[in-house]
Scaffold this active site. Sequence first.
Site, PDB file in Angstrom:
ATOM      1  N   THR A  96      22.298 -48.329  -7.082  1.00 51.85           N
ATOM      2  CA  THR A  96      22.619 -48.699  -5.705  1.00 51.85           C
ATOM      3  C   THR A  96      21.700 -49.845  -5.311  1.00 51.85           C
ATOM      4  OG1 THR A  96      23.368 -46.484  -5.091  1.00 51.85           O
ATOM      5  CG2 THR A  96      22.662 -47.937  -3.304  1.00 51.85           C
ATOM      6  N   LYS A 171      29.276 -48.307  -0.995  1.00 52.37           N
ATOM      7  CA  LYS A 171      28.178 -47.335  -1.054  1.00 52.37           C
ATOM      8  C   LYS A 171      27.295 -47.433   0.177  1.00 52.37           C
ATOM      9  CE  LYS A 171      25.217 -44.322  -2.580  1.00 52.37           C
ATOM     10  NZ  LYS A 171      24.461 -44.408  -3.824  1.00 52.37           N
ATOM     11  N   LYS A 246      16.141 -45.962   1.550  1.00 54.22           N
ATOM     12  CA  LYS A 246      16.484 -47.154   0.759  1.00 54.22           C
ATOM     13  C   LYS A 246      17.899 -47.622   1.085  1.00 54.22           C
ATOM     14  CE  LYS A 246      18.073 -48.343  -3.832  1.00 54.22           C
ATOM     15  NZ  LYS A 246      18.451 -47.822  -5.158  1.00 54.22           N
TER      16      LYS A 246
END
Length: 296
Positions: A96, A171, A246
């Site tokens: 990611t 995502k 994150k």
Amino acid sequence: MATIGFIGLGNMGGPMLANLVKAGHTVRAFDLSDAALARAEAAGATRAGSVPDAVEGAEVVLTMLPAGPHVRSVYLDEGGILAAAAPSTLLIDCSTIDVDTARAVATAAEAAGLHMVDAPVSGGVGGAEAGTLTFMVGGPDAAVTAARPILEVMGKAVVHAGGPGTGQAAKVCNNMMLGIQMISVAEAFMLAKRLGLDAQKLFDVSSKASGQCWSLTTYCPVPGPVPTSPANRDYAPGFTAAMMLKDLKLAQEAAARSGAATPMGAAAESLYALFCNQGHDGLDFSGIIRMIDGQE
């Protein structure tokens, strides 16, 4: 069955590799951690001594790395994947990372005659172990078609989101929703607590009403209503608060670059930053309910 080079064997990569081995693929594994490599060997993979060693002769190379700079380095540096891979090798990056990095690496791969997709995942460690991940895939049609049989070994859903970088876009949008929803669910339970409403009763109502969402019905942040949720094991992580922070940071960076207004996403990022800075970055992200409850 394919020969697969797998680079990045952390909490997600390790069980993903194990499922590939169980399916009959030959996997050559590389990681900077000796312990991770030992676990990969125990799962049936062959230990590689370097990135080129993992990549040489592989039909597919799969990476699961912490952040964009790691992806750039592993793919683009001298001795990296693009330098070591044979023409027509299929590259699958499940990390990611930011959309710009995903697109830059995909452009470089195409120039080198290699097929590449970005394929970040949703489902956490439990999904990686069970082979029930959801893959959000960006890339050309032919590359996605080639990647699908590999991804389906590790997941229950493979969604082609569009061109290069769109997997990463999906995502960060998804996880921004998830972070916001988890905070909203936690706030609702803490309000219910102070109003004298039993947590199970709120769950019974909201799980069948308009408050229903995954953060409630699958990952409920209070102990009891969903026995499999981390709340029932003292918030041992399936997906850490640090990882949520994150992803929220990536979403805010993307929002700033694209000119999108995401005030709720910004608020969620601030709250998770506070929670992590209190020393709880290793807890499951649903553990933020403790801070909202005033316990931290």
